[in-house]
Design an enzyme around this catalytic site. Structure first.
Site, PDB file in Angstrom:
ATOM      1  N   ILE A 179       0.841  -1.213   0.000  1.00  0.00           N
ATOM      2  CA  ILE A 179       0.000   0.000   0.000  1.00  0.00           C
ATOM      3  C   ILE A 179       0.876   1.263   0.000  1.00  0.00           C
ATOM      4  O   ILE A 179       0.601   2.220  -0.739  1.00  0.00           O
ATOM      5  CB  ILE A 179      -0.982  -0.014   1.195  1.00  0.00           C
ATOM      6  CG1 ILE A 179      -1.884  -1.257   1.120  1.00  0.00           C
ATOM      7  CG2 ILE A 179      -1.840   1.253   1.196  1.00  0.00           C
ATOM      8  CD1 ILE A 179      -2.780  -1.491   2.336  1.00  0.00           C
ATOM      9  N   ALA A 258      -3.477   3.120   8.209  1.00  0.00           N
ATOM     10  CA  ALA A 258      -2.945   1.790   8.557  1.00  0.00           C
ATOM     11  C   ALA A 258      -3.661   1.258   9.807  1.00  0.00           C
ATOM     12  O   ALA A 258      -4.702   0.589   9.688  1.00  0.00           O
ATOM     13  CB  ALA A 258      -1.445   1.869   8.740  1.00  0.00           C
ATOM     14  N   ARG A 259      -3.129   1.565  10.973  1.00  0.00           N
ATOM     15  CA  ARG A 259      -3.769   1.175  12.231  1.00  0.00           C
ATOM     16  C   ARG A 259      -3.592   2.319  13.226  1.00  0.00           C
ATOM     17  O   ARG A 259      -2.504   2.905  13.332  1.00  0.00           O
ATOM     18  CB  ARG A 259      -3.145  -0.098  12.799  1.00  0.00           C
ATOM     19  CG  ARG A 259      -3.550  -1.377  12.099  1.00  0.00           C
ATOM     20  CD  ARG A 259      -5.031  -1.724  12.325  1.00  0.00           C
ATOM     21  NE  ARG A 259      -5.407  -2.979  11.699  1.00  0.00           N
ATOM     22  CZ  ARG A 259      -5.915  -3.107  10.469  1.00  0.00           C
ATOM     23  NH1 ARG A 259      -6.121  -2.034   9.714  1.00  0.00           N
ATOM     24  NH2 ARG A 259      -6.230  -4.307   9.990  1.00  0.00           N
ATOM     25  N   GLU A 288     -10.518   2.298  18.411  1.00  0.00           N
ATOM     26  CA  GLU A 288     -11.710   2.247  17.569  1.00  0.00           C
ATOM     27  C   GLU A 288     -12.831   1.461  18.232  1.00  0.00           C
ATOM     28  O   GLU A 288     -12.558   0.379  18.766  1.00  0.00           O
ATOM     29  CB  GLU A 288     -11.341   1.546  16.257  1.00  0.00           C
ATOM     30  CG  GLU A 288     -11.162   2.506  15.112  1.00  0.00           C
ATOM     31  CD  GLU A 288     -10.574   1.820  13.892  1.00  0.00           C
ATOM     32  OE1 GLU A 288      -9.434   2.148  13.563  1.00  0.00           O
ATOM     33  OE2 GLU A 288     -11.257   0.965  13.317  1.00  0.00           O
ATOM     34  N   HIS A 306     -12.874   4.248   9.273  1.00  0.00           N
ATOM     35  CA  HIS A 306     -12.124   3.064   8.816  1.00  0.00           C
ATOM     36  C   HIS A 306     -12.728   2.479   7.529  1.00  0.00           C
ATOM     37  O   HIS A 306     -13.235   1.352   7.515  1.00  0.00           O
ATOM     38  CB  HIS A 306     -12.055   2.006   9.926  1.00  0.00           C
ATOM     39  CG  HIS A 306     -10.899   1.066   9.759  1.00  0.00           C
ATOM     40  ND1 HIS A 306     -10.260   0.458  10.811  1.00  0.00           N
ATOM     41  CD2 HIS A 306     -10.259   0.620   8.646  1.00  0.00           C
ATOM     42  CE1 HIS A 306      -9.282  -0.320  10.366  1.00  0.00           C
ATOM     43  NE2 HIS A 306      -9.265  -0.239   9.045  1.00  0.00           N
TER      44      HIS A 306
HETATM   45  C1  GLV Z   1      -8.224  -2.993   6.943  1.00  0.00           C
HETATM   46  O1  GLV Z   1      -7.949  -2.181   7.769  1.00  0.00           O
HETATM   47  C2  GLV Z   1      -7.385  -4.087   6.602  1.00  0.00           C
HETATM   48  O2  GLV Z   1      -6.395  -4.372   7.289  1.00  0.00           O
HETATM   49  O3  GLV Z   1      -7.689  -4.750   5.606  1.00  0.00           O
END
Ligand code: GLV
Length: 349
Positions: A179, A258-259, A288, A306
């Site tokens: 990504i 990402a996270r 979250e 998200h």
């Molecule tokens: C979404 O956040 C994923 O990890 O696919």
């Protein structure tokens, strides 16, 4: 003869001594796109889907998976050692996500349970959304939209909603995997300089387009936009905290698709409030769905629920991939996307 046919069976099912599951019983923890559900229903005897339009409580999740063979789960479902022990018949957890920080993979591997994810199919959609956030925060799109809808637009004005230049600026990418690389490649259209940090190897694709791999310190100091694309693990938790935000330009913007826990969100709220950085675009949050106090009151942040991979095509591909992974494992075959291929290798030893 019997021994030989047993051996043949074992080789055909390299990851486990268990037999192929004759009457697969699958649980899906959230409604998923129809084509994938249809596929599962064609291949399995029982396919139950969480009937509620909400995330299951952990206890409900445990009860729902107790006697299943396979589980299609989402990043909201915590699959820790306790979960694995509470569901001893489950052979595979297919995560409907590329990230799998919700799963204790080591514990699954120890128990011979296969974990799969959905890499690749969501790369472009997620990179596209990171760009949407970059544009939205740089050009104050959401603020300006709200202003107009509130009836405040009285005509063009030279000083109204001035934002940051994108074309020709510097983009810093943290995590140059699939990504992050897709994010960086798109920057060529805006004649941007691209810097990146990566924990493992160089990204040959980014290098080939003139991007430069640098240390984190240089990336933070030089970038006008810092975009996070690293996985969440113990090394990346709070990778961006108070000190890192202080090293960024006061005109810079932080993007995170990402996270959430990769960023210390309390420190980020302070940095945005005190103009330590200019803005942020966030699709993910530390706790979250909760957000740290003050975040939603800030004008200089764009916040999304998200939705990085949320396109019809991408979610359908993710669901089909996860469903295919479950059925492969229950058929005694190697799935396409195992996170813990050691499970197969162990069984071969
Ligand atoms: C979404 O956040 C994923 O990890 O696919």
């Amino acid at each position: 003869m019997r021994t030989l046919s047993k051996l043949t069976q074992l080789l055909a099912m390299p990851y486990t001594n268990d037999k192929r599951i004759e009457m697969p019983n699958i649980f899906v923890t959230r409604e998923i796109p129809q084509p994938a559900l249809k596929f599962l229903q064609e291949k399995a005897d029982v396919v139950d889907v969480n009937p509620h339009d909400r995330i299951l409580e952990h206890q409900e999740f445990l009860e729902s998976i107790a006697r299943r063979d396979g589980v299609l789960c989402t990043l909201n479902n915590k699959v820790d050692a306790g979960t694995l022990d509470a569901a001893p018949s489950v052979k595979v957890f297919a995560n409907f996500a590329v990230g799998y920080n919700n799963i204790n993979v080591a514990a699954a591997t120890e128990r011979g349970i296969v974990i799969t994810n959905t890499p690749g199919v969501l790369t472009d959609a997620t990179a596209d959304l990171a760009w949407a956030l970059l544009f939205a925060t740089a050009r104050r799109v959401v603020e300006a939209d709200e202003f107009l809808r509130a009836g405040h637009f009285k005509g063009w004005a030279p000083m109204m909603y001035l934002g940051a230049d994108i074309t020709g600026s510097t983009l810093g990418i943290i995590g140059a995997g699939r990504i992050g690389t897709a994010m960086g490649l798109r920057a060529a259209a805006f004649r941007m300089n691209v810097l990146y940090c990566n924990s493992s190897s160089n990204s040959s694709e980014l290098d080939g387009r003139g991007a430069r791999r640098v240390e984190m310190d240089e990336l933070l100091r030089e970038s006008d936009f810092v975009s996070i694309h690293a996985p969440l693990n113990e090394k990346t938790r709070h990778l961006i905290g108070r000190d890192e935000l202080a090293r960024m330009k006061s005109t810079a913007h932080l993007i995170n698709t990402a996270r959430g826990p990769i960023v210390d969100e309390v420190a980020l709220v302070d940095a945005l409030r005190n103009s330590i950085i200019a803005g942020a675009g966030l699709d993910v949050f530390e706790d979250e769905p909760a957000m740290k106090p003050g975040l939603t009151e800030l004008k200089n942040v764009v916040i999304l629920p998200h939705i990085g991979s949320a396109t019809i095509g991408t979610r359908t591909k993710m669901a089909l991939m996860a469903a295919g992974n479950i059925i492969a494992v229950l058929n005694g075959e190697r799935p396409d996307n195992p996170v813990n291929p050691e499970v197969f290798d162990q069984a071969l030893r």
